[in-house]
Scaffold this active site. Structure first.
Site, PDB file in Angstrom:
ATOM      1  N   PHE A  12       0.765  -1.377   0.010  1.00 55.73           N
ATOM      2  CA  PHE A  12      -0.518   0.196  -0.380  1.00 55.73           C
ATOM      3  C   PHE A  12       1.290   1.172   0.044  1.00 55.73           C
ATOM      4  CE2 PHE A  12      -2.415   2.744   3.024  1.00 55.73           C
ATOM      5  CZ  PHE A  12      -2.511   3.562   2.461  1.00 55.73           C
ATOM      6  N   THR A  36       2.243  -9.704   1.175  1.00 52.50           N
ATOM      7  CA  THR A  36       1.569  -9.118   1.737  1.00 52.50           C
ATOM      8  C   THR A  36       1.340  -7.700   0.721  1.00 52.50           C
ATOM      9  OG1 THR A  36       1.839  -7.387   3.198  1.00 52.50           O
ATOM     10  CG2 THR A  36       0.802  -9.232   3.600  1.00 52.50           C
ATOM     11  N   ASP A  57      12.799 -11.237  -0.953  1.00 48.25           N
ATOM     12  CA  ASP A  57      12.025 -11.628   0.839  1.00 48.25           C
ATOM     13  C   ASP A  57      13.739 -10.762   1.064  1.00 48.25           C
ATOM     14  OD1 ASP A  57      12.290 -12.506   2.975  1.00 48.25           O
ATOM     15  OD2 ASP A  57      10.939 -13.780   2.606  1.00 48.25           O
ATOM     16  N   LEU A  62      20.882  -8.710  -0.058  1.00 44.05           N
ATOM     17  CA  LEU A  62      20.618  -8.022  -1.376  1.00 44.05           C
ATOM     18  C   LEU A  62      21.492  -7.448  -2.281  1.00 44.05           C
ATOM     19  CD1 LEU A  62      18.204  -7.812  -3.725  1.00 44.05           C
ATOM     20  CD2 LEU A  62      17.859  -5.781  -2.502  1.00 44.05           C
ATOM     21  N   LYS A  90      10.989 -11.868  11.625  1.00 43.72           N
ATOM     22  CA  LYS A  90      12.528 -12.045  10.494  1.00 43.72           C
ATOM     23  C   LYS A  90      12.534 -10.522   9.499  1.00 43.72           C
ATOM     24  CE  LYS A  90      13.005 -17.182  11.008  1.00 43.72           C
ATOM     25  NZ  LYS A  90      12.863 -18.384   9.581  1.00 43.72           N
ATOM     26  N   ALA A 113      10.958   2.811   7.599  1.00 45.95           N
ATOM     27  CA  ALA A 113       9.220   2.953   8.506  1.00 45.95           C
ATOM     28  C   ALA A 113       9.032   2.361   9.361  1.00 45.95           C
ATOM     29  CB  ALA A 113       8.464   2.460   6.739  1.00 45.95           C
ATOM     30  N   TYR A 144       5.284  -7.746  15.511  1.00 46.21           N
ATOM     31  CA  TYR A 144       5.569  -6.382  14.637  1.00 46.21           C
ATOM     32  C   TYR A 144       6.161  -4.878  16.140  1.00 46.21           C
ATOM     33  CZ  TYR A 144       3.584  -2.246  11.686  1.00 46.21           C
ATOM     34  OH  TYR A 144       3.676  -1.332  11.017  1.00 46.21           O
ATOM     35  N   TYR A 158      23.813   0.928  14.070  1.00 41.50           N
ATOM     36  CA  TYR A 158      24.844   1.096  12.924  1.00 41.50           C
ATOM     37  C   TYR A 158      25.165   2.547  12.816  1.00 41.50           C
ATOM     38  CZ  TYR A 158      24.161  -3.927  10.913  1.00 41.50           C
ATOM     39  OH  TYR A 158      24.481  -5.053  10.477  1.00 41.50           O
TER      40      TYR A 158
END
Length: 310
Positions: A12, A36, A57, A62, A90, A113, A144, A158
Protein backbone atom coordinates in the site's frame (compact mmCIF):
# COMPACT_ATOMS: atom_id res chain seq x y z
CA UNK A 1 18.98 11.07 -10.93
CA UNK A 2 19.21 8.94 -7.79
CA UNK A 3 18.88 5.17 -7.83
CA UNK A 4 16.41 4.47 -5.05
CA UNK A 5 15.55 1.11 -3.52
CA UNK A 6 12.11 0.64 -1.93
CA UNK A 7 11.57 -2.59 -0.01
CA UNK A 8 7.91 -3.54 0.31
CA UNK A 9 7.45 -1.47 -2.83
CA UNK A 10 4.37 -3.37 -4.05
CA UNK A 11 2.48 -2.75 -0.83
CA UNK A 12 0.00 0.00 0.00
CA UNK A 13 2.51 2.64 1.11
CA UNK A 14 5.43 1.31 -0.91
CA UNK A 15 3.58 1.55 -4.22
CA UNK A 16 2.58 5.16 -3.56
CA UNK A 17 6.18 5.91 -2.62
CA UNK A 18 7.54 4.29 -5.80
CA UNK A 19 5.18 6.39 -7.92
CA UNK A 20 6.19 9.58 -6.13
CA UNK A 21 9.91 8.83 -6.50
CA UNK A 22 9.53 8.15 -10.23
CA UNK A 23 7.60 11.40 -10.65
CA UNK A 24 10.47 13.18 -8.91
CA UNK A 25 12.87 11.90 -11.57
CA UNK A 26 14.50 8.97 -9.77
CA UNK A 27 15.32 5.48 -10.93
CA UNK A 28 13.37 3.12 -8.66
CA UNK A 29 14.14 -0.46 -7.66
CA UNK A 30 10.98 -1.97 -6.16
CA UNK A 31 11.73 -4.99 -3.98
CA UNK A 32 8.87 -7.16 -2.73
CA UNK A 33 8.23 -10.86 -2.13
CA UNK A 34 4.48 -10.29 -2.75
CA UNK A 35 3.55 -11.81 0.62
CA UNK A 36 1.05 -9.00 1.20
CA UNK A 37 2.04 -6.68 -1.66
CA UNK A 38 0.51 -6.99 -5.12
CA UNK A 39 1.70 -6.35 -8.65
CA UNK A 40 -1.67 -4.69 -9.28
CA UNK A 41 -0.49 -1.82 -7.06
CA UNK A 42 2.46 -1.13 -9.38
CA UNK A 43 1.13 -2.27 -12.76
CA UNK A 44 1.12 1.28 -14.18
CA UNK A 45 4.74 1.78 -13.11
CA UNK A 46 6.08 -0.98 -15.37
CA UNK A 47 5.56 1.40 -18.31
CA UNK A 48 8.29 3.65 -16.91
CA UNK A 49 11.80 2.67 -18.15
CA UNK A 50 13.29 3.85 -14.87
CA UNK A 51 11.25 1.36 -12.81
CA UNK A 52 12.44 -2.15 -12.02
CA UNK A 53 10.68 -4.82 -9.95
CA UNK A 54 12.73 -7.38 -8.02
CA UNK A 55 10.91 -10.33 -6.44
CA UNK A 56 12.98 -10.81 -3.31
CA UNK A 57 12.59 -11.48 0.42
CA UNK A 58 14.76 -9.13 2.46
CA UNK A 59 15.40 -11.80 5.08
CA UNK A 60 17.95 -12.87 2.45
CA UNK A 61 20.84 -10.54 1.53
CA UNK A 62 20.46 -8.35 -1.53
CA UNK A 63 23.28 -6.95 -3.65
CA UNK A 64 22.36 -4.00 -5.86
CA UNK A 65 23.73 -0.53 -6.47
CA UNK A 66 21.67 2.22 -4.87
CA UNK A 67 21.90 5.76 -3.51
CA UNK A 68 18.95 5.66 -1.10
CA UNK A 69 17.05 2.86 0.63
CA UNK A 70 13.50 3.09 1.95
CA UNK A 71 12.88 0.03 4.15
CA UNK A 72 9.11 -0.58 4.10
CA UNK A 73 9.00 -4.38 3.89
CA UNK A 74 6.74 -5.91 6.54
CA UNK A 75 3.07 -6.91 6.83
CA UNK A 76 1.43 -3.96 8.57
CA UNK A 77 -2.09 -5.07 9.53
CA UNK A 78 -2.72 -7.33 12.55
CA UNK A 79 -4.32 -10.23 10.62
CA UNK A 80 -1.37 -10.33 8.22
CA UNK A 81 1.50 -9.89 10.64
CA UNK A 82 -0.03 -12.30 13.17
CA UNK A 83 -0.65 -15.03 10.58
CA UNK A 84 3.09 -15.84 10.57
CA UNK A 85 4.49 -14.08 13.62
CA UNK A 86 7.97 -15.58 13.31
CA UNK A 87 8.21 -14.48 9.70
CA UNK A 88 7.14 -10.97 10.74
CA UNK A 89 9.84 -10.82 13.41
CA UNK A 90 12.46 -12.06 10.93
CA UNK A 91 11.43 -9.46 8.36
CA UNK A 92 11.71 -6.68 10.93
CA UNK A 93 15.04 -7.78 12.41
CA UNK A 94 16.97 -9.79 9.80
CA UNK A 95 15.54 -7.64 7.02
CA UNK A 96 16.73 -4.48 8.76
CA UNK A 97 20.21 -5.95 9.21
CA UNK A 98 20.42 -6.91 5.53
CA UNK A 99 19.34 -3.46 4.38
CA UNK A 100 21.72 -1.74 6.79
CA UNK A 101 24.58 -3.91 5.51
CA UNK A 102 23.61 -2.93 1.97
CA UNK A 103 23.67 0.72 3.03
CA UNK A 104 27.25 0.24 4.25
CA UNK A 105 28.34 -1.43 0.99
CA UNK A 106 26.77 1.23 -1.22
CA UNK A 107 27.29 4.23 1.08
CA UNK A 108 23.53 4.85 0.85
CA UNK A 109 21.25 6.88 3.06
CA UNK A 110 18.62 4.56 4.54
CA UNK A 111 15.17 5.31 5.97
CA UNK A 112 13.32 2.94 8.29
CA UNK A 113 9.53 2.89 8.18
CA UNK A 114 8.80 2.39 11.85
CA UNK A 115 5.37 2.70 13.39
CA UNK A 116 3.24 4.22 16.11
CA UNK A 117 2.91 0.64 17.36
CA UNK A 118 6.28 1.09 19.08
CA UNK A 119 4.30 3.09 21.66
CA UNK A 120 2.07 0.06 22.36
CA UNK A 121 -1.05 0.86 24.39
CA UNK A 122 0.28 4.26 25.45
CA UNK A 123 0.13 5.58 28.99
CA UNK A 124 0.92 9.09 27.70
CA UNK A 125 -1.42 10.93 25.37
CA UNK A 126 -0.72 12.27 22.80
CA UNK A 127 2.52 10.46 21.97
CA UNK A 128 5.78 12.42 21.48
CA UNK A 129 8.91 10.75 20.08
CA UNK A 130 10.47 10.91 23.56
CA UNK A 131 7.84 8.49 24.94
CA UNK A 132 9.34 5.01 25.26
CA UNK A 133 6.08 3.13 24.99
CA UNK A 134 4.08 0.51 26.86
CA UNK A 135 4.37 -2.71 24.86
CA UNK A 136 3.56 -6.29 25.81
CA UNK A 137 6.72 -8.18 24.73
CA UNK A 138 4.99 -11.58 24.74
CA UNK A 139 1.60 -10.64 23.31
CA UNK A 140 0.10 -11.48 19.94
CA UNK A 141 1.13 -8.08 18.53
CA UNK A 142 4.73 -8.27 19.77
CA UNK A 143 6.12 -9.77 16.56
CA UNK A 144 5.30 -6.45 14.92
CA UNK A 145 5.54 -3.98 17.82
CA UNK A 146 8.77 -5.34 19.28
CA UNK A 147 10.09 -6.19 15.82
CA UNK A 148 9.80 -2.55 14.80
CA UNK A 149 11.34 -1.44 18.10
CA UNK A 150 14.30 -3.76 17.49
CA UNK A 151 14.67 -2.42 13.95
CA UNK A 152 14.96 1.09 15.40
CA UNK A 153 17.60 -0.20 17.82
CA UNK A 154 19.59 -1.69 14.95
CA UNK A 155 19.41 1.52 12.93
CA UNK A 156 20.87 3.58 15.75
CA UNK A 157 23.50 0.94 16.59
CA UNK A 158 24.61 0.94 12.94
CA UNK A 159 24.72 4.73 13.10
CA UNK A 160 26.91 4.63 16.20
CA UNK A 161 29.19 1.77 15.13
CA UNK A 162 29.41 2.25 11.36
CA UNK A 163 28.28 5.87 10.89
CA UNK A 164 25.44 4.77 8.59
CA UNK A 165 23.39 7.73 7.34
CA UNK A 166 20.01 6.80 8.86
CA UNK A 167 16.51 8.25 9.00
CA UNK A 168 13.73 6.80 11.18
CA UNK A 169 10.05 7.71 10.94
CA UNK A 170 7.12 6.49 13.03
CA UNK A 171 4.01 6.18 10.88
CA UNK A 172 0.57 6.63 12.42
CA UNK A 173 -2.66 5.28 10.92
CA UNK A 174 -2.66 5.96 7.19
CA UNK A 175 -5.38 5.30 4.62
CA UNK A 176 -6.10 5.83 0.94
CA UNK A 177 -6.36 4.12 -2.45
CA UNK A 178 -4.51 0.81 -2.91
CA UNK A 179 -5.29 -0.40 0.61
CA UNK A 180 -5.82 -4.15 0.61
CA UNK A 181 -9.54 -4.95 0.80
CA UNK A 182 -8.87 -7.78 3.25
CA UNK A 183 -6.06 -6.32 5.34
CA UNK A 184 -8.20 -5.95 8.45
CA UNK A 185 -7.53 -2.26 9.09
CA UNK A 186 -10.42 -0.22 10.37
CA UNK A 187 -10.80 2.16 7.39
CA UNK A 188 -10.79 -0.57 4.77
CA UNK A 189 -12.99 -2.83 6.91
CA UNK A 190 -15.65 -0.16 7.36
CA UNK A 191 -15.64 0.95 3.71
CA UNK A 192 -15.90 -2.59 2.34
CA UNK A 193 -18.64 -3.53 4.81
CA UNK A 194 -20.59 -0.35 4.05
CA UNK A 195 -20.35 -0.79 0.28
CA UNK A 196 -21.46 -4.42 0.55
CA UNK A 197 -24.35 -3.55 2.84
CA UNK A 198 -22.87 -5.61 5.67
CA UNK A 199 -22.85 -4.66 9.36
CA UNK A 200 -19.88 -2.53 10.38
CA UNK A 201 -17.87 -4.38 13.01
CA UNK A 202 -16.65 -2.28 15.91
CA UNK A 203 -14.28 -3.96 18.35
CA UNK A 204 -14.82 -2.65 21.88
CA UNK A 205 -17.23 0.18 22.66
CA UNK A 206 -16.14 2.37 19.74
CA UNK A 207 -14.75 5.09 22.01
CA UNK A 208 -11.12 4.16 21.37
CA UNK A 209 -9.42 6.76 19.19
CA UNK A 210 -7.18 6.89 16.14
CA UNK A 211 -5.66 9.68 14.05
CA UNK A 212 -6.01 9.12 10.31
CA UNK A 213 -3.50 10.49 7.79
CA UNK A 214 -4.21 10.45 4.04
CA UNK A 215 -1.55 8.62 2.07
CA UNK A 216 -0.47 11.60 -0.08
CA UNK A 217 0.29 13.64 3.03
CA UNK A 218 2.30 10.80 4.52
CA UNK A 219 4.36 10.22 1.36
CA UNK A 220 5.24 13.93 1.26
CA UNK A 221 6.55 13.71 4.82
CA UNK A 222 8.52 10.54 4.08
CA UNK A 223 10.29 12.05 1.07
CA UNK A 224 11.04 15.25 2.98
CA UNK A 225 12.51 13.22 5.83
CA UNK A 226 14.76 11.20 3.51
CA UNK A 227 16.13 14.38 1.96
CA UNK A 228 16.47 16.34 5.19
CA UNK A 229 19.75 17.43 6.76
CA UNK A 230 21.97 14.57 7.90
CA UNK A 231 21.78 15.63 11.55
CA UNK A 232 18.04 14.84 11.61
CA UNK A 233 18.08 11.09 12.20
CA UNK A 234 14.73 10.83 13.97
CA UNK A 235 12.68 9.14 15.16
CA UNK A 236 10.09 11.54 13.74
CA UNK A 237 6.34 11.02 14.06
CA UNK A 238 4.40 11.30 10.81
CA UNK A 239 0.64 11.30 11.15
CA UNK A 240 -2.43 13.47 11.47
CA UNK A 241 -2.94 14.87 14.99
CA UNK A 242 -6.72 15.20 14.53
CA UNK A 243 -8.25 12.50 16.72
CA UNK A 244 -11.47 10.58 16.03
CA UNK A 245 -13.25 7.80 17.84
CA UNK A 246 -13.83 4.57 15.96
CA UNK A 247 -17.57 5.18 16.16
CA UNK A 248 -17.15 8.65 14.62
CA UNK A 249 -15.24 7.06 11.75
CA UNK A 250 -17.96 4.44 11.25
CA UNK A 251 -20.71 7.06 11.23
CA UNK A 252 -18.81 9.22 8.73
CA UNK A 253 -18.24 6.29 6.36
CA UNK A 254 -21.91 5.33 6.55
CA UNK A 255 -22.82 8.92 5.68
CA UNK A 256 -20.37 9.17 2.77
CA UNK A 257 -21.36 5.83 1.26
CA UNK A 258 -25.09 6.26 1.86
CA UNK A 259 -25.09 2.78 3.34
CA UNK A 260 -27.92 1.45 5.48
CA UNK A 261 -25.54 -0.87 7.32
CA UNK A 262 -25.77 -1.12 11.09
CA UNK A 263 -23.07 -1.10 13.74
CA UNK A 264 -22.29 -4.31 15.61
CA UNK A 265 -19.98 -4.56 18.59
CA UNK A 266 -17.51 -7.33 19.36
CA UNK A 267 -14.85 -7.81 22.08
CA UNK A 268 -11.71 -5.76 21.64
CA UNK A 269 -8.60 -7.80 20.64
CA UNK A 270 -5.73 -8.32 23.09
CA UNK A 271 -3.29 -5.41 23.44
CA UNK A 272 -5.28 -3.21 21.04
CA UNK A 273 -4.35 0.41 21.91
CA UNK A 274 -7.13 2.56 23.36
CA UNK A 275 -5.79 5.92 22.23
CA UNK A 276 -3.47 6.95 19.43
CA UNK A 277 -2.51 10.51 18.49
CA UNK A 278 0.87 11.83 17.33
CA UNK A 279 2.76 14.86 18.49
CA UNK A 280 4.19 16.22 15.22
CA UNK A 281 6.14 19.26 16.40
CA UNK A 282 9.48 17.87 15.19
CA UNK A 283 8.08 17.22 11.70
CA UNK A 284 6.56 20.70 11.63
CA UNK A 285 9.67 22.48 12.91
CA UNK A 286 12.37 20.48 11.09
CA UNK A 287 10.60 19.54 7.85
CA UNK A 288 7.95 22.22 7.57
CA UNK A 289 5.50 19.32 7.20
CA UNK A 290 1.93 18.89 8.32
CA UNK A 291 -1.01 16.91 6.88
CA UNK A 292 -3.33 18.92 4.64
CA UNK A 293 -6.06 16.48 3.52
CA UNK A 294 -9.14 16.47 5.74
CA UNK A 295 -10.60 13.11 6.76
CA UNK A 296 -13.84 13.54 4.82
CA UNK A 297 -11.95 14.49 1.64
CA UNK A 298 -9.55 11.57 1.93
CA UNK A 299 -12.32 9.09 2.68
CA UNK A 300 -14.22 10.16 -0.43
CA UNK A 301 -11.16 9.36 -2.58
CA UNK A 302 -10.67 6.05 -0.78
CA UNK A 303 -14.33 5.07 -1.16
CA UNK A 304 -14.16 5.85 -4.89
CA UNK A 305 -11.17 3.50 -5.17
CA UNK A 306 -12.92 0.68 -3.31
CA UNK A 307 -16.02 1.02 -5.48
CA UNK A 308 -13.85 0.03 -8.44
CA UNK A 309 -12.16 -2.99 -6.85
CA UNK A 310 -14.82 -4.81 -4.81
Amino acid sequence: MNRVLVTGGAGFLGSHLCERLLNDGNEVLCVDNLYTGSKKNIEDLFKNPYFKFINHDITEPLNVETDQIYNFACPASPPHYQSDAIKTAKTNVIGAINMLELAIKTNSRILQASTSEVYGDPQIHPQPESYRGYVNPIGIRACYDEGKRMAETLFFDYKRQHNVNIKVIRIFNTYGPKMDIYDGRVVSNFIVQALKGEDLTIYGNGEQTRSFCYVDDLIEGIVQMMNSKERLTGPVNLGNPLEFTIKQLADLILDLTGSQSKLVYKPIPDDDPIKRKPVIEIAQDELGWKPLVKLEEGLKKTIDYFKKVI
